[in-house]
Design an enzyme around this catalytic site. Structure first.
Site, short mmCIF file in Angstrom:
data_model
loop_
_atom_site.label_atom_id
_atom_site.label_comp_id
_atom_site.label_asym_id
_atom_site.label_seq_id
_atom_site.Cartn_x
_atom_site.Cartn_y
_atom_site.Cartn_z
N HIS A 101 50.83 48.52 44.56
CA HIS A 101 49.77 48.72 43.56
C HIS A 101 48.58 47.87 43.93
O HIS A 101 48.72 46.82 44.55
CB HIS A 101 50.25 48.38 42.14
CG HIS A 101 50.87 47.02 42.03
ND1 HIS A 101 52.18 46.77 42.41
CD2 HIS A 101 50.37 45.85 41.59
CE1 HIS A 101 52.45 45.49 42.20
NE2 HIS A 101 51.36 44.90 41.71
N HIS A 103 45.34 45.95 42.17
CA HIS A 103 44.70 45.52 40.92
C HIS A 103 43.19 45.73 41.06
O HIS A 103 42.61 45.38 42.10
CB HIS A 103 44.90 44.02 40.69
CG HIS A 103 46.33 43.59 40.54
ND1 HIS A 103 46.89 43.28 39.33
CD2 HIS A 103 47.31 43.39 41.46
CE1 HIS A 103 48.15 42.89 39.50
NE2 HIS A 103 48.43 42.96 40.79
#
Ligand code: 5GP
Ligand code: ZN
Length: 139
Positions: A101, A103
């Site tokens: 992922h 951010h």
């Protein structure tokens, strides 16, 4: 390409609800449950990759453009003055969810300092040696 035990696989594929601000065939972008600042978002690929080293070329070639799109939308809609991209690889680097992922963290004028470090010192000789060392890892 999903992991049954992975919470981000479930969120990315809509099995667990999350505040979603963008979705296409390959990605879902959600708001972080424990935000570093207002609007902190996470870009999740729908397929499971543990980290950056695990990512396939198709996803990695798109993720930065998507981050730019999200960052631009945040500047327009939230009035943040800038944003940080943070992407942790490995527990020692602060990764807590082992599904790749990125951010996207909005930064506001006068907001708290974050994503920073105390600059160290190094000689030119040390830097040259380190560069040679890392070059060997590229071979
Ligand atoms: P990491 O430390 O692995 O780079 O980041 C994991 C991030 O995921 C953290 O910022 C954490 O707040 C967020 N997070 C963990 N579980 C959930 C969840 O179930 N939903 C959402 N929206 N965010 C989560
Ligand atoms: Zn996963």
């Amino acid at each position: 390409m999903r992991d049954e035990n992975c919470i981000f696989c479930k969120i990315a594929n809509g099995e667990i609800p999350a505040a979603t601000l963008y979705e296409d065939d390959e990605f879902r972008v959600i708001l972080d449950l424990g935000p570093a600042s207002k609007g902190h978002a996470l870009i999740l690929p729908k397929n499971h990759f543990a980290d950056l080293l695990d990512l396939d070329d198709g996803v990695s070639s798109k993720v930065l453009a998507l981050a730019a799109k999200i960052g631009a939308a945040m500047k327009k809609s939230l009035g943040c003055a800038g944003f940080n991209l943070v992407q942790n690889n490995g527990e020692v680097a602060g990764q807590t969810v082992f599904h790749f992922h990125m951010h996207v963290i909005p930064r506001y004028e006068g907001g708290p300092d974050m994503v920073s470090w105390e600059p160290g010192t190094s000689s030119g000789e040390e830097l040259a040696k380190l560069a040679e060392c890392i070059k060997k890892g590229l071979q």
